[in-house]
Design an enzyme around this catalytic site. Structure first.
Site, mmCIF file in Angstrom:
data_model
loop_
_atom_site.group_PDB
_atom_site.id
_atom_site.type_symbol
_atom_site.label_atom_id
_atom_site.label_comp_id
_atom_site.label_asym_id
_atom_site.label_seq_id
_atom_site.Cartn_x
_atom_site.Cartn_y
_atom_site.Cartn_z
ATOM 1 C CB SER A 70 -19.417 23.545 96.220
ATOM 2 O OG SER A 70 -20.019 24.696 95.684
HETATM 3 N N1 SAH Z 1 -21.718 25.085 90.728
HETATM 4 C C1 SAH Z 1 -20.333 25.516 90.697
HETATM 5 C C2 SAH Z 1 -20.019 26.443 91.861
HETATM 6 C C3 SAH Z 1 -19.373 27.690 91.352
HETATM 7 S S1 SAH Z 1 -19.212 29.044 92.432
HETATM 8 C C4 SAH Z 1 -19.383 24.331 90.622
HETATM 9 O O1 SAH Z 1 -19.832 23.178 90.665
HETATM 10 O O2 SAH Z 1 -18.176 24.542 90.468
HETATM 11 C C5 SAH Z 1 -20.563 30.076 91.911
HETATM 12 C C6 SAH Z 1 -20.530 30.616 90.503
HETATM 13 O O3 SAH Z 1 -21.669 31.470 90.371
HETATM 14 C C7 SAH Z 1 -19.330 31.485 90.154
HETATM 15 O O4 SAH Z 1 -18.693 30.950 89.024
HETATM 16 C C8 SAH Z 1 -19.925 32.863 89.845
HETATM 17 O O5 SAH Z 1 -19.267 33.545 88.804
HETATM 18 C C9 SAH Z 1 -21.351 32.480 89.453
HETATM 19 N N2 SAH Z 1 -22.368 33.525 89.568
HETATM 20 C C10 SAH Z 1 -22.543 34.449 90.548
HETATM 21 N N3 SAH Z 1 -23.613 35.227 90.283
HETATM 22 C C11 SAH Z 1 -24.145 34.777 89.103
HETATM 23 C C12 SAH Z 1 -25.248 35.181 88.286
HETATM 24 N N4 SAH Z 1 -26.043 36.198 88.609
HETATM 25 N N5 SAH Z 1 -25.487 34.471 87.144
HETATM 26 C C13 SAH Z 1 -24.688 33.448 86.779
HETATM 27 N N6 SAH Z 1 -23.617 33.042 87.500
HETATM 28 C C14 SAH Z 1 -23.362 33.694 88.653
#
Ligand code: SAH
Length: 213
Positions: A63
């Site tokens: 993000s």
């Molecule tokens: N907090 C992260 C943002 C990553 S983007 C950072 O600081 O980089 C969101 C992430 O959520 C992705 O890696 C995706 O694979 C994960 N995601 C989506 N659905 C999910 C679920 N049901 N359980 C765990 N992770 C999930």
């Protein structure tokens, strides 16, 4: 390690976050101190302190700094709190929360990303971050309840297990909506009741899984 990227780039990012309305000094300090360039793909390291999301591989992205700072501020964490994060991704948001002295439980559903980020966080010495592989929309019942829960991917509804695993007095921050229109929601559990407020429009990658899309 934190010296690799010139201090002035981090100072500029901090100033930018101030200009955009982030006021919590501990959040600003965490944003300045955590080396974001280590959480993005090497090819993008030079752009790590710009206010932009960047690819982290596996079709996912880290993000933009403003969104991380805004969400961290809205979460109102205090040292020692137990925080659950859904969507580990690069591990950057978890690192920010850990540097605010929280104990962080974070869940990622993509195995390769989970493994890469787990070793990165270990190598960087973040001992108060517990990484888990699985469907985060189910929460983490074995470690519940949590004083704070943050979801960093967007689904059509608020996953009920997360509401159930929120501690009394706790805050749950979660983007909700369609692929095109999303809003950040903040839930507060008080006296066994749930109060919810709709906050800023946001754009997140998809939340998949049982209570996702
Ligand atoms: N907090 C992260 C943002 C990553 S983007 C950072 O600081 O980089 C969101 C992430 O959520 C992705 O890696 C995706 O694979 C994960 N995601 C989506 N659905 C999910 C679920 N049901 N359980 C765990 N992770 C999930």
């Amino acid at each position: 390690m934190s010296q690799i990227v010139p201090r002035r780039l981090r100072m500029r990012m901090e100033q930018l976050l101030c200009d955009r309305g982030i006021t919590d000094s501990s959040v600003l300090a965490a944003m300045k101190n955590v080396p974001r360039h280590l959480f993005v793909q090497e090819a993008f390291a030079a752009r790590a302190y710009e206010d932009t999301p960047l690819p982290i591989g596996h079709g996912q992205s880290i993000s933009q700094p403003y969104v991380v700072a805004m969400m961290t501020e809205l979460l109102q964490v205090k040292p020692g709190m137990r925080v659950l994060e859904i969507g580990t991704g690069s591990g950057y948001q978890a690192a920010i929360l850990a540097s605010l002295e929280c104990t962080v439980f974070t869940i990622e559903c993509l195995r390769n990303l989970y493994q890469n980020t787990r070793s990165l966080l270990r190598n960087l010495g973040f001992r108060a971050i517990y990484t888990h592989f699985g469907d985060g929309t189910l929460g983490l019942s074995e470690a519940a309840p949590f004083e704070r829960i943050i979801v960093t991917a967007c689904g059509p509804e608020i996953p009920q297990p997360l509401v159930d695993q929120l501690d009394e007095g706790g805050i749950l921050l979660v983007p909700v909506g369609s692929r095109t229109t999303q809003r950040l929601c903040r839930l507060h559990k008080a006296g066994g009741r749930i109060e919810s407020e709709e906050l800023a429009p946001v754009t997140f990658v998809e939340l998949v899984g049982t209570y996702g899309r």
